[in-house]
Design a protein around this motif. Structure first.
Motif, PDB file in Angstrom:
ATOM      1  N   VAL A 101      31.704  27.893  34.338  1.00 36.56           N
ATOM      2  CA  VAL A 101      32.127  27.644  35.725  1.00 36.56           C
ATOM      3  C   VAL A 101      33.323  28.529  36.086  1.00 36.56           C
ATOM      4  CG1 VAL A 101      33.134  25.929  37.280  1.00 36.56           C
ATOM      5  CG2 VAL A 101      31.202  25.303  35.822  1.00 36.56           C
ATOM      6  N   SER A 102      34.250  28.713  35.151  1.00 32.63           N
ATOM      7  CA  SER A 102      35.421  29.558  35.405  1.00 32.63           C
ATOM      8  C   SER A 102      35.015  30.978  35.781  1.00 32.63           C
ATOM      9  CB  SER A 102      36.323  29.597  34.166  1.00 32.63           C
ATOM     10  OG  SER A 102      36.843  28.325  33.857  1.00 32.63           O
ATOM     11  N   THR A 105      34.281  31.236  39.727  1.00 32.73           N
ATOM     12  CA  THR A 105      35.188  30.690  40.744  1.00 32.73           C
ATOM     13  C   THR A 105      35.643  31.780  41.713  1.00 32.73           C
ATOM     14  OG1 THR A 105      37.040  31.006  39.198  1.00 32.73           O
ATOM     15  CG2 THR A 105      36.020  28.828  39.288  1.00 32.73           C
ATOM     16  N   GLN A 106      36.070  31.330  42.924  1.00 28.35           N
ATOM     17  CA  GLN A 106      36.413  32.282  43.977  1.00 28.35           C
ATOM     18  C   GLN A 106      37.840  32.125  44.499  1.00 28.35           C
ATOM     19  OE1 GLN A 106      34.304  34.736  44.886  1.00 28.35           O
ATOM     20  NE2 GLN A 106      32.871  33.966  43.334  1.00 28.35           N
ATOM     21  N   SER A 107      38.620  31.176  43.964  1.00 30.33           N
ATOM     22  CA  SER A 107      39.989  30.981  44.445  1.00 30.33           C
ATOM     23  C   SER A 107      40.859  30.465  43.313  1.00 30.33           C
ATOM     24  CB  SER A 107      40.008  29.988  45.609  1.00 30.33           C
ATOM     25  OG  SER A 107      39.706  28.674  45.152  1.00 30.33           O
ATOM     26  N   LEU A 109      42.686  27.743  43.261  1.00 30.97           N
ATOM     27  CA  LEU A 109      42.491  26.314  43.035  1.00 30.97           C
ATOM     28  C   LEU A 109      41.193  26.028  42.289  1.00 30.97           C
ATOM     29  CD1 LEU A 109      43.778  24.718  46.381  1.00 30.97           C
ATOM     30  CD2 LEU A 109      44.925  24.840  44.155  1.00 30.97           C
ATOM     31  N   GLU A 110      40.127  26.743  42.630  1.00 31.50           N
ATOM     32  CA  GLU A 110      38.867  26.560  41.916  1.00 31.50           C
ATOM     33  C   GLU A 110      39.010  26.920  40.442  1.00 31.50           C
ATOM     34  OE1 GLU A 110      35.748  28.735  43.773  1.00 31.50           O
ATOM     35  OE2 GLU A 110      35.737  27.547  45.604  1.00 31.50           O
ATOM     36  N   LEU A 111      39.661  28.044  40.173  1.00 33.02           N
ATOM     37  CA  LEU A 111      39.838  28.456  38.782  1.00 33.02           C
ATOM     38  C   LEU A 111      40.749  27.488  38.043  1.00 33.02           C
ATOM     39  CD1 LEU A 111      39.299  30.417  36.533  1.00 33.02           C
ATOM     40  CD2 LEU A 111      41.088  31.921  37.447  1.00 33.02           C
ATOM     41  N   ALA A 113      41.078  24.302  38.612  1.00 31.69           N
ATOM     42  CA  ALA A 113      40.299  23.088  38.336  1.00 31.69           C
ATOM     43  C   ALA A 113      39.335  23.310  37.166  1.00 31.69           C
ATOM     44  CB  ALA A 113      39.529  22.670  39.586  1.00 31.69           C
ATOM     45  N   ALA A 114      38.697  24.476  37.143  1.00 34.32           N
ATOM     46  CA  ALA A 114      37.762  24.779  36.055  1.00 34.32           C
ATOM     47  C   ALA A 114      38.491  24.878  34.722  1.00 34.32           C
ATOM     48  CB  ALA A 114      37.018  26.081  36.343  1.00 34.32           C
ATOM     49  N   TYR A 117      39.364  21.347  33.545  1.00 37.10           N
ATOM     50  CA  TYR A 117      38.162  20.699  32.999  1.00 37.10           C
ATOM     51  C   TYR A 117      37.863  21.222  31.597  1.00 37.10           C
ATOM     52  CZ  TYR A 117      33.150  19.819  32.368  1.00 37.10           C
ATOM     53  OH  TYR A 117      31.931  19.448  31.862  1.00 37.10           O
ATOM     54  N   ARG A 174      35.736  38.274  34.871  1.00 35.05           N
ATOM     55  CA  ARG A 174      34.803  37.142  34.847  1.00 35.05           C
ATOM     56  C   ARG A 174      33.950  37.137  33.575  1.00 35.05           C
ATOM     57  NH1 ARG A 174      34.654  34.687  39.801  1.00 35.05           N
ATOM     58  NH2 ARG A 174      35.543  35.882  41.546  1.00 35.05           N
TER      59      ARG A 174
END
Length: 447
Positions: A101-102, A105-107, A109-111, A113-114, A117, A174
């Motif tokens: 998932v990491s 990610t596109q931002s 905050l998304e990264l 959160a990933a 997790y 990525r």
């Protein structure tokens, strides 16, 4: 655990199954080293591509560590109830999926959160493999087994730096996370094939088919099977199991627990400051991005050498004096590193030594924690101690990011971390004075 079976494992030569189980834990720690430091490897490229400031980069470096801390506290103790092996398998699924998932990610905050997790799985797995690896090692090799797991971490981090540099040169940052996710998921069949459930857990908790599972493992160890499960005679340990967390904070474990938490906090805070920020800080001090990555790789090469040496020495000398010596040396090298950040050749040499003593210190903390707690609460004890350490690991990258934005120089940051190393040495020494390690199972190696 049954005295006879425990005595057999403690005093007999290591069987092939025991050796393979320890090696499997080392391999899992190699994946941990890559997964944890994936963010550090990609930080210079990610910061440039997303134009991140110090606080944003500190958030990303700390997010995974937050997850690790939560996983150590909430997931690792589950191993005392459902089994260490089951927790390890679940955590591998979490880590592998989180890394994948990491990679998409596109931002920020998304990264973040990933990464948090992913950290949940890492935190739960590290405590579990530390315990199960220590339980399958004999007295002679128990401390060395835990130290070799840290060697695996350093090997994974070093190889990860080389792999990350290659992947990023072709496919970008990525690809580093994608590679880590696939490699982690491929470890699941290995665990299913070669890592048996903890015999200590099976004899203490007695899940369904415990006797059959124990005998299957004993046969693989070339040990005679048992006819019936032995009685659990240790009522104190049984009472501790009923409320593991409360037992850690009551006599006779209270003083030792608090000292262990303080030492873990300081050691992991210092370790993750150096591991997470050094590549970026070397670039800020005037070196190129490739030289920054090289500095990070040299830290981990030193970690390999240091943890191997620590493993061998711990089989002959006292664990606690060796650990205190590593912590003191770490403080001295922090100061030396900060003093010479302008000199490429000197700072690279110091990186090797600093990596050696920091990795040895982390290994020593985990080995020390195994000597403190009884079987029924061991994973809980190690997990909560590691969780206390992860608080330090989370705070240090965040603090460094804020300090950089506040105008701190690169040398001053390393000077500041001399204090936590000194504090950890004092906490380890106080733990010895406050409560003698009557539970130490190998007197020559653990003073």
């Amino acid at each position: 655990m049954s005295t006879d079976i425990r005595k057999t494992i403690d005093e007999s030569p290591m069987s092939t199954l025991q050796t393979v189980a320890v090696i499997a834990c080392i391999v899992l720690n190699m994946l941990d080293g890559f997964d944890v430091l994936a963010m550090a490897f990609t930080a210079p490229h990610l910061a440039a591509g997303w134009r991140l400031n110090g606080k944003e980069l500190g958030l990303l470096l700390s997010a995974g560590l937050v997850g690790i801390g939560v996983g150590s506290v909430l997931i690792a103790p589950i191993g005392d109830r459902i089994g260490r092996r089951k927790v390890i398998l679940c955590c591998l699924c979490i880590i592998g999926s989180g890394m994948l998932v990491s990679s998409v990610t596109q931002s920020v905050l998304e990264l973040a959160a990933a990464r948090a997790y992913t950290g949940l799985g890492i935190g739960g797995m590290v405590a579990s493999i530390t315990v199960i690896g220590g339980e399958y090692a004999s007295n002679r090799w128990r401390s060395a087994s835990i130290s070799f797991q840290s060697t695996g971490y350093a090997v994974g981090a070093t190889a990860g730096g080389v792999i990350a540099a290659y992947l990023m040169s072709i496919w970008g940052w990525r690809s580093v996370f994608a590679f880590g996710g696939v490699a982690t998921l491929l470890a699941i069949p290995m665990v299913l094939a070669v890592l048996p459930e903890s015999l200590d857990y099976l004899l203490t908790k007695r899940p369904a088919h415990a006797l059959r599972t124990i005998n299957r493992t004993l046969v693989r160890m070339k040990r005679p099977p048992i006819d019936t499960l032995p009685e659990v005679a240790d009522t104190t340990e049984a009472a501790e199991q009923s409320d593991a967390c409360a037992a850690l904070l009551k006599a006779p474990l209270l003083h030792r627990t608090l000292a262990l938490w303080a030492a873990f906090f300081c050691v992991l805070g210092s370790f993750y400051f150096v591991a997470s920020w050094t590549p970026k800080l070397l670039v800020q001090a005037g070196m190129s991005a490739d030289q920054g990555v090289t500095g990070g790789v040299l830290l981990n090469l030193g970690g390999i050498a240091g943890s191997v040496l620590f493993s061998l020495l711990s089989a002959r000398f006292g664990l606690r004096p060796l650990l205190i010596a590593s912590l003191v040396a770490g403080g001295v090298l922090m100061f030396a590193f900060g003093t010479h950040t302008a000199s490429l050749s000197v700072v690279m040499a110091i990186s090797i030594l600093l990596g050696a003593v920091l990795t040895s210190s982390v290994a020593g903390m985990y080995a020390l924690s195994l000597t403190i707690y009884p079987t029924g609460i061991r994973t809980t004890g190690v997990g909560l101690a590691a969780g206390a350490g992860r608080i330090g690991a989370v705070l240090s990258p965040l603090a460094v990011g804020a300090m950089l934005d506040g105008g701190w120089s690169v040398p001053d940051l390393y000077f500041a971390f001399v204090l936590p190393m000194a504090g950890a040495a004092i906490a380890v020494a106080i733990a010895r004075v406050s409560v003698p390690d009557s539970r130490d199972r190998r007197e020559p190696a653990v003073s």
